[in-house]
Design an enzyme around this catalytic site. Structure first.
Site, PDB file in Angstrom:
ATOM      1  N   CYS A 110       0.821  -1.211   0.000  1.00 32.90           N
ATOM      2  CA  CYS A 110       0.000   0.000   0.000  1.00 32.90           C
ATOM      3  C   CYS A 110       0.858   1.265   0.000  1.00 32.90           C
ATOM      4  O   CYS A 110       0.377   2.345  -0.358  1.00 32.90           O
ATOM      5  CB  CYS A 110      -0.937   0.000   1.203  1.00 32.90           C
ATOM      6  SG  CYS A 110      -0.085  -0.078   2.791  1.00 32.90           S
ATOM      7  N   ASN A 111       2.135   1.156   0.397  1.00 31.62           N
ATOM      8  CA  ASN A 111       3.014   2.325   0.472  1.00 31.62           C
ATOM      9  C   ASN A 111       3.986   2.446  -0.693  1.00 31.62           C
ATOM     10  O   ASN A 111       4.619   3.495  -0.859  1.00 31.62           O
ATOM     11  CB  ASN A 111       3.832   2.298   1.766  1.00 31.62           C
ATOM     12  CG  ASN A 111       2.985   2.644   2.972  1.00 31.62           C
ATOM     13  OD1 ASN A 111       1.949   3.281   2.840  1.00 31.62           O
ATOM     14  ND2 ASN A 111       3.417   2.218   4.135  1.00 31.62           N
ATOM     15  N   SER A 171       9.703   3.012   5.761  1.00 31.20           N
ATOM     16  CA  SER A 171       8.243   2.920   5.835  1.00 31.20           C
ATOM     17  C   SER A 171       7.638   4.254   6.240  1.00 31.20           C
ATOM     18  O   SER A 171       8.311   5.119   6.823  1.00 31.20           O
ATOM     19  CB  SER A 171       7.824   1.847   6.840  1.00 31.20           C
ATOM     20  OG  SER A 171       8.259   0.580   6.430  1.00 31.20           O
ATOM     21  N   GLY A 225       6.320  -3.486  11.313  1.00 36.58           N
ATOM     22  CA  GLY A 225       6.770  -4.858  11.087  1.00 36.58           C
ATOM     23  C   GLY A 225       6.176  -5.557   9.880  1.00 36.58           C
ATOM     24  O   GLY A 225       6.691  -6.585   9.446  1.00 36.58           O
ATOM     25  N   MET A 269      -4.664  -6.756   7.602  1.00 37.58           N
ATOM     26  CA  MET A 269      -4.786  -5.363   8.027  1.00 37.58           C
ATOM     27  C   MET A 269      -6.017  -5.165   8.908  1.00 37.58           C
ATOM     28  O   MET A 269      -5.979  -4.393   9.867  1.00 37.58           O
ATOM     29  CB  MET A 269      -4.829  -4.445   6.808  1.00 37.58           C
ATOM     30  CG  MET A 269      -3.577  -4.516   5.949  1.00 37.58           C
ATOM     31  SD  MET A 269      -3.521  -3.286   4.628  1.00 37.58           S
ATOM     32  CE  MET A 269      -3.029  -1.840   5.546  1.00 37.58           C
TER      33      MET A 269
END
Length: 616
Positions: A227-228, A286, A292, A372
């Site tokens: 997602c990042n 991140s 993690g 998630m």
């Protein structure tokens, strides 16, 4: 035969008297029965004439019943073939007059009236078609994605070249004749609108690897899509053309043009590329430092790649080193202490956006039941948010999630109830794996306004990439949507607390990088080691053969063995220092120079790698 069997079974189930027993009773007359010894013995056992009359009456009645049963049986046996024949003709007429069932009857039925019932029976052509499909290997489920051939490069991409063609540090091309290249976009500089178009689902990673390695300048490939970030790691002999091939694939895959994509791309080469993946695995790159989940995603790249042909020895070793580095950083520093993930950051942001900053009385819904969502529930429960509804496509996964948190009051609904659940909720977290929009502005506009407790606004926190909520929700007065990019408010509070741990982590990563580069250099030493030992062995055998010829036939096997051991011992002692230098895992550049010097000093060539022939 089937008709006869059916009649026989039917008759047997109706009467306990079999047809064959009935026939036997009719064919034996009463007088014959009375004349048998068994009957005479029974007769003598009766004490008076009244009992004898009673027996005679019973015998006549039994005989009459047997005769009637036999007559009925004979009639049934005679008429049943005729009835069955008429039934068969009628069924055949009905079968041929009925319209043929289409091959995809299920689809046609779905498109038709909802009240139409499917005929009760088995469609033999459909069964045979299914059996044929299984035998020929035809896919019944959705076909697997096909590998696309490389598209011709955009002329603008063909003319473009990266600003930096030489690495800042060590040039891996001098070590291994190959460059390690990273091309990607991340949450730090690329909006979610671009990232979601570039995203590659995990199930499609093998296809992406195959498509990338179809390009002429790419030897190995790997894809890390979260997602990042969406990053492509490759091994290529030519840096410039390798980068062009990767960008060409990215534009073909996403539909984003080169001009639109170019401002957001970052490029890493050789040592910088190694530094990048190590920092990614350690959680230093991140959005939430130290999170993690990224380490598990890096492990997934290695796991998926190990089953793909295009994931070769360089990238396999690199990602394996990255996994080791990620574990070391988390176990030897405090970077993971109290670390937050994207899910926990979303929960934190949601609480910050509530007017009361508390979850009491707030109705919460979570769309999806994956990893998630599990982290969301975990952090919501830790913040005393104990009442929530989970919406998922299937019940088992959602039920497993609910069972993990018995202290919470979790309701479960299936996806067809999603809009009803959203209408009854004040805060909605969306963490689905769907690639499509699930919640549209026009649907939310029809929902009742949330209570004053939450300011009359329904808040959506969409942490899915691609997004599952309509961006037009922000145009409504009663709704507000937040996505992954909006988590930076929580991220800033997290950075300062982890600055010291990040500095310690960087020192560990430098050690892991040196280990990887030493391994890479050792690969280049292997041919030199083989050539050096092969050349020394050839010289030893030649000189041993000369000494043997001078000594003549008088030399004994024992003396020959002494000469053999002596020559081998001298050779090993002379090779010890050069071999140690070649196996050293020191500075890569020094290692390369050592390999080059030894090759020139000893005059090594490919011929020296051949195994010397020993005379027997």
């Amino acid at each position: 035969m089937a008709g006869w069997a059916a009649v026989y079974v039917a008759v047997q189930s109706i009467s306990s008297t079999s047809l064959f027993n009935a026939q036997q009773s009719v064919t034996r007359p009463v007088a014959a029965i009375q004349s048998t010894p068994r009957y005479q013995t029974t007769l003598r056992s009766f004490r008076n004439e009244e009992e004898l009359n009673k027996l005679n009456t019973m015998s006549v009645q039994t005989t009459a019943r047997s005769a009637v049963a036999a007559a009925v049986g004979e009639a049934v046996l005679t008429l049943s073939p005729i009835v069955l024949a008429f039934a068969g003709v009628w069924a055949a007429i009905q079968r041929f007059n009925r319209p043929q069932t289409p091959q995809f009857a299920f689809a046609a039925a779905s498109a038709g009236s909802a009240t139409t019932e499917k005929p009760w029976g088995i469609d033999i052509p459909t069964v045979l078609a299914a059996e044929t499909a299984v035998k020929t290997g035809e896919a019944v489920a959705t076909a697997a994605p096909t590998t696309r051939s490389p598209k011709p490069r955009d002329p603008k991409l063909e003319e473009w070249a990266p600003e930096k063609t030489k690495p800042d540090g060590k040039d891996y091309g001098e070590v291994s004749k190959q460059h390690i290249i990273t091309v990607g976009v991340s949450v730090h500089s690329t909006p979610v609108e671009i990232r979601e178009k570039l995203a590659v689902p995990k199930d499609n990673w093998p296809v992406a690897i195959n498509e990338l390695t179809e390009h002429p300048h790419i030897q190995e490939a790997a894809v890390l899509s979260t997602c990042n970030r969406m990053e492509v790691y490759t091994v290529a002999p030519d840096y410039v053309n390798g980068v062009r091939d990767v960008i060409n694939w990215m534009t073909a895959h996403s539909g984003v043009s080169f001009e639109e994509l170019r401002p957001y791309l970052f490029l890493k080469q050789d040592g910088e590329a190694v530094d990048h993946i190590l920092q990614v695995s350690a959680g230093l790159d991140s959005l939430i430092v130290g999170e993690g989940q990224i380490l598990a995603q890096v492990k997934s790249v290695h796991q998926v790649g190990s089953e793909a042909k295009g994931f070769g020895q360089y990238l396999s070793a690199l990602f394996n080193q990255a996994i080791t580095a990620g574990k070391r950083v988390r176990s030897e520093t405090n970077i993971a202490t109290g670390a937050v993930s994207v899910s926990s950051a979303a929960a934190e942001l949601a609480q910050l956006k509530l007017p009361t900053n508390k979850w009491a009385g707030v109705r919460v819904a979570i769309i999806g039941a994956g990893k998630m969502s599990k982290l969301l529930v975990k952090h919501l429960v830790s913040k005393d948010c104990l009442n929530m509804t989970i919406v998922n496509r299937s019940l088992p996964r959602a039920q497993e999630l609910a069972e993990e948190f018995p202290e919470a009051n979790i309701k479960i609904e299936l996806s067809d109830k999603m809009l009803d659940v959203v209408a009854d909720s004040d805060v909605v977290f969306v963490a689905s794996s769907s690639p499509d929009i699930l919640i549209f502005a026009e649907d939310v506009a029809k929902m009742p306004q949330p209570p004053a407790l939450v300011g009359g606004v329904r808040r959506f926190f969409d942490i899915s990439v691609p997004r599952n909520t309509d961006k037009a929700l922000n145009e409504l007065s009663t709704a507000r949507v937040f996505n992954v990019d909006d988590l930076k408010e929580v991220v800033e509070m997290n950075k300062e607390a982890r600055a010291q741990a990040a500095a310690e982590a960087l020192q560990l990563l430098r050690e892991e990088k040196a280990t990887f580069e030493g391994w890479m250099a050792s690969l280049q030493a292997v041919p030199t080691i083989k050539r050096l030992r092969g050349k020394a062995e050839n010289i030893r055998l030649m000189e041993l053969e000369k000494a043997r010829a001078k000594l003549g036939e008088e030399i004994t096997p024992k003396q020959l063995k002494v000469l053999e051991d002596l020559s081998r011992g001298i050779m090993n002692k002379m090779l010890h220092a050069p071999m140690q230098a070649l196996r050293s895992e020191g500075d890569v550049q020094t290692h390369v120079q050592t390999i080059d010097v030894l090759g020139r000093v000893f005059g090594l060539s490919e011929e020296d790698e051949k195994t010397p022939q020993v005379r027997k």
